[in-house]
Design a protein around this motif. Structure first.
Motif: not given
Length: 393
Positions: A317-319, A328-332, A347-348, A364-368
């Motif tokens: 997750v990046s901003f 942040a990296t969510l690994s679990k 914010c994107c 895969t990358s997603i802009d949220f």
């Protein structure tokens, strides 16, 4: 394959003949038989296919009675064989996809399966044209209203036990059960009756990759003989029903069916698996200071909050445009990020989902995009939910 399921099956007492040698028809004879089978199919008016473990061995799912089968190795004291890949990553074979094409062409009327790998449904065979005699490791059912749920993960239990989820029907909400039979369980009446009816209507039963030794399932194809129908068996080993068959072919199921499709000028479609997940964004203002916003971002299964995502390994997750926000990296699992930030108007958030092997791409990358200052009742959580899909080939 599910180790728990394999171990349960290995405890069966009456497993018939184990470790039978594999037989291969000579190439010339095999070609003749394939053409003969194609002609029989071409002339049939009501084709029903009856499948066993040999249909899925090319998918990485082990069989039972072959030289390296589950029951064979267990009886030799060698334990349960390991599958070449996790159950949820197994993809339909050429045979599975050929059956889909035959069904679409109006030639195949019904499929009866002894397998629990769920590959017939994943391939595209309509549920109403499929009887799964031993259940499906990816299917749950509501015992109260009968609603079925097909999952993208392997259900945690076997033996028709309660699972952690409930029926979503508003007036029901009963605990769901798995559909995979344990050793002592009787075949499900609904699936069994439907299979028997279809075989009695059939003028041809094509048995693929089954030793035809487990009763009462192995006797179902013979119902076609009562009305003058034919039985054809494709298997690498001899079966107790060979004497009742009009044609017996000793060869790899994929090779035989591919030859049949070529003879019939029918194309075997490629398999493309689509997995669906959801991104849920929840926010609320801090009551003491409206300048700050508490929020949560969750990448989750569409099958429930606690359901796993077997095809996602991690989430980054990046901003972009907000350098003050820490990546942040969510690994679990569950993939959940909690933050409190200054409530700017928009914010994107960039999410990079690292996918498991077998997906069409490694990530895969997603802009949220999110809006922190939209209308919001301070006492109410606001949820923004988007659903995405990932293709596997």
């Amino acid at each position: 394959m599910s180790i728990g399921y394999a171990q349960k099956l290995s405890d069966k007492k009456d497993v018939g003949t184990l470790g039978m040698p594999e037989l291969f028809d000579p190439p010339y004879n095999l070609q003749q038989k394939v053409e003969q089978l194609a002609v029989i199919i071409q002339k049939s008016k009501y084709l029903v296919v009856f499948t066993g473990a040999g249909t899925s061995t090319s998918c990485g799912v082990p069989d039972f009675r072959g030289p390296k089968g589950i029951w064979t190795l267990q009886r030799q004291g060698k334990g349960v064989p390991e599958a070449s890949l996790p159950f949820d990553r197994a993809m339909p074979s050429l045979t599975h996809m050929a059956l889909v094409e035959l069904e679409k062409a109006g030639i195949l009327k019904f499929v009866i399966s002894q397998n629990v790998d769920g590959l017939h449904l994943k391939s595209g065979i309509p549920r109403e044209k499929l009887a799964e005699l031993h259940g499906n490791s990816f299917r749950e059912v509501c015992p109260s209203c009968g609603m079925e749920y097909l999952r993208d993960f392997e259900v945690e239990t076997i033996g028709l036990k309660n699972t952690p989820r409930r029926c979503v029907e508003e007036k029901c909400k009963a605990r769901l059960r798995d559909t995979v039979l344990d050793c002592e369980d009787e075949l499900p009446g609904k699936e069994m009756n439907l299979a028997e009816q279809q075989c009695e209507m059939a003028d041809m039963i094509l048995c693929l990759g089954t030793s035809l030794q487990i009763t009462p399932a192995c006797d179902i194809p013979l119902r076609a003989l009562r009305n003058g129908g034919k039985v054809v068996i494709v298997n690498l080993q001899q079966t107790p029903k060979d004497k009742d068959a009009s044609l017996v072919i000793h060869g790899l199921v994929d090779e035989v069916i591919s030859g049949v499709m070529s003879y019939l000028y029918l194309r075997i479609p490629p398999f493309v698996r689509v997995d669906v997940f959801q991104i849920v964004f929840t926010r609320c203002t801090r009551l003491s200071d409206k300048r700050f916003m508490k929020w949560r971002l969750r990448v989750a299964s569409i099958h429930g909050q606690n359901a796993p995502l077997p095809f996602v390994r991690s989430v980054e997750v990046s901003f972009p445009g907000r350098p003050e926000l820490k990546v942040a990296t969510l690994s679990k699992q569950p993939f959940l990020l909690k933050r409190e930030t200054v409530a700017k108007r928009s914010c994107c958030i960039m999410l990079k989902l690292n996918l498991s092997d077998g997906c069409a791409c490694s990530y895969t990358s997603i802009d949220f995009p999110v809006d922190f200052q939209g209308s919001l009742n301070l006492s109410t959580l606001r949820n923004v939910q988007h659903i995405y899909q990932v293709e596997r080939t």
